[in-house]
Design a protein around this motif. Sequence first.
Motif: not given
Length: 165
Positions: A74-89
């Motif tokens: 629950g660290y990622y208020q208002g964010s899409n974790v899957s999107y951010n992970l894909k972007k970081l990859v």
Amino acid sequence: MSMHAQAARAPGPAYMDSYLDSLGLIERLHRLLLDVIKDEFERLGVLEINAVQALLLFNIGDNEVTAGELKSRGYYQGSNVSYNLKKLVDLGYMHHERSEVDRRSVRVRLTPRGDRIRQIVTELFARQSEGMESKGVLAIDGLDRLNGSLRLMERFWTDQIRYIY
């Protein structure tokens, strides 16, 4: 009618006012944390990732985790974790691979490039910690009491969610 106006009519208005003040502070502090991280990365000229992504890298650290594990923290208020992970990859900050046990699950870990971002955030937090301590912003016993209170609030909310049905 606003949340504050409704709360003022409820029993225990002094407690309710303090509770609402705490909620607002928690929300503002999270946004300020992201702004502090964003400012640090702008100062360093690291512009291709955002503060939420940098915080994701920091929280993953040396671990190998799934997207579900990150979401549940629950660290990622208002964010899409899957999107951010894909972007970081895609940007080369993380490795990803399918789990051998559950092919639907993808495990991620930092690359050396991602570890450098984690180190920048670690150094930022260390400087902030030293600054707060040296300026007497909050003594260690005050931080311990604050953390204890926040954990109690977290536990209360967790219990509310768990037993709502």
